[in-house]
Write a protein that holds these residues in place. Structure first.
Motif, PDB file in Angstrom:
ATOM      1  N   UNK A   1      38.069  29.831  25.832  1.00  0.00           N
ATOM      2  CA  UNK A   1      39.366  29.967  26.443  1.00  0.00           C
ATOM      3  C   UNK A   1      39.641  29.223  27.696  1.00  0.00           C
ATOM      4  N   UNK A   2      40.684  28.612  28.121  1.00  0.00           N
ATOM      5  CA  UNK A   2      40.751  28.239  29.455  1.00  0.00           C
ATOM      6  C   UNK A   2      42.041  28.531  29.988  1.00  0.00           C
ATOM      7  N   UNK A   3      42.104  29.190  31.100  1.00  0.00           N
ATOM      8  CA  UNK A   3      43.304  29.619  31.874  1.00  0.00           C
ATOM      9  C   UNK A   3      43.519  29.336  33.377  1.00  0.00           C
ATOM     10  N   UNK A   4      44.589  29.408  33.520  1.00  0.00           N
ATOM     11  CA  UNK A   4      45.223  29.194  34.951  1.00  0.00           C
ATOM     12  C   UNK A   4      46.067  30.560  35.209  1.00  0.00           C
ATOM     13  N   UNK A   5      45.524  31.329  36.308  1.00  0.00           N
ATOM     14  CA  UNK A   5      46.170  32.534  36.607  1.00  0.00           C
ATOM     15  C   UNK A   5      46.213  32.457  38.235  1.00  0.00           C
ATOM     16  N   UNK A   6      46.934  33.307  38.739  1.00  0.00           N
ATOM     17  CA  UNK A   6      47.290  33.542  40.087  1.00  0.00           C
ATOM     18  C   UNK A   6      47.424  35.111  40.540  1.00  0.00           C
ATOM     19  N   UNK A   7      46.372  35.457  41.066  1.00  0.00           N
ATOM     20  CA  UNK A   7      46.204  37.036  41.298  1.00  0.00           C
ATOM     21  C   UNK A   7      47.110  37.379  42.543  1.00  0.00           C
ATOM     22  N   UNK A   8      47.991  38.444  42.605  1.00  0.00           N
ATOM     23  CA  UNK A   8      48.894  38.844  43.737  1.00  0.00           C
ATOM     24  C   UNK A   8      48.434  40.383  44.061  1.00  0.00           C
ATOM     25  N   UNK A   9      48.157  40.487  45.351  1.00  0.00           N
ATOM     26  CA  UNK A   9      47.685  42.024  46.034  1.00  0.00           C
ATOM     27  C   UNK A   9      48.291  42.068  47.219  1.00  0.00           C
ATOM     28  N   UNK A  10      49.144  42.629  47.368  1.00  0.00           N
ATOM     29  CA  UNK A  10      50.216  43.093  48.615  1.00  0.00           C
ATOM     30  C   UNK A  10      50.708  41.736  48.992  1.00  0.00           C
ATOM     31  N   UNK A  11      50.440  41.210  50.055  1.00  0.00           N
ATOM     32  CA  UNK A  11      50.913  39.843  50.535  1.00  0.00           C
ATOM     33  C   UNK A  11      50.030  38.737  50.271  1.00  0.00           C
TER      34      UNK A  11
END
Length: 177
Positions: A107-117
């Motif tokens: 697999x190859x993924x692009x992701x963006x983590x969000x934690x608070x701000x």
């Protein structure tokens, strides 16, 4: 260091995506795209869950010419989260591509983590073992460009299942049940 890792991932994916057979094959009917539901769980310094939808093709090569090819290949759209309390809640939408055939998964993924701000973008290559493209155990390394969220490790071990009726039937035939 990151450039070297990206080059290795690109070369690996190129080998899988652009390989050609030297045989003259009889043209097959066009394959329709199917929807595969793909939930999973993984460890990345803490336990996360994921829910994905794969839009792609299911391979069910029966009877096989030499070796049975059973699995799934397609675009993967999903979301992962740790379901923790307010201060530690992390959510990450992702977009990727998966090839899970017979005994291997990539697999190859692009992701963006969000934690608070805080926000952190990562490229995530994963490789591992598969059972007919249905059950996948993969190891991944998240290549981060910012490292702003310290509570997430770059390393991950994931277990996922691809759910589709046609894929399930192909796996039953693969296992001889």
């Amino acid at each position: 260091m990151i450039k070297r890792q990206l080059v290795i991932v690109f070369l690996l994916l190129s080998c899988f995506c652009f390989s050609q057979s030297g045989e003259n094959e009889i043209p097959k009917a066009p394959t329709k795209f199917e929807v595969i539901v793909s939930p999973g769980v993984f460890i990345q310094k803490e336990i996360f869950t994921e829910f994905n939808i794969i839009i792609g093709k299911i391979s069910d090569d029966f009877p096989p010419k030499m070796f049975p090819i059973v699995g799934v290949e397609g675009l993967r759209i999903g979301l992962e989260t740790n379901f923790n309390g307010n201060d530690e809640f992390i959510i990450a939408p992702k977009l990727g591509y998966e090839i899970s055939l017979t005994f291997f998964s990539i697999r190859l993924s692009a992701l963006n983590y969000f934690k608070n701000h805080q926000s952190e973008f990562r490229i995530l290559p994963e490789v591992g073992a598969s059972l007919g493209g249905m059950f996948n155990l993969t190891y991944g390394y998240g290549i981060s460009f910012k490292n702003s969220i310290r509570s997430i490790s770059n390393h991950r071990l994931a277990l996922s299942i691809n759910l589709n009726k046609r894929l399930h039937k192909a796996n039953i035939r693969l296992l001889g049940l």
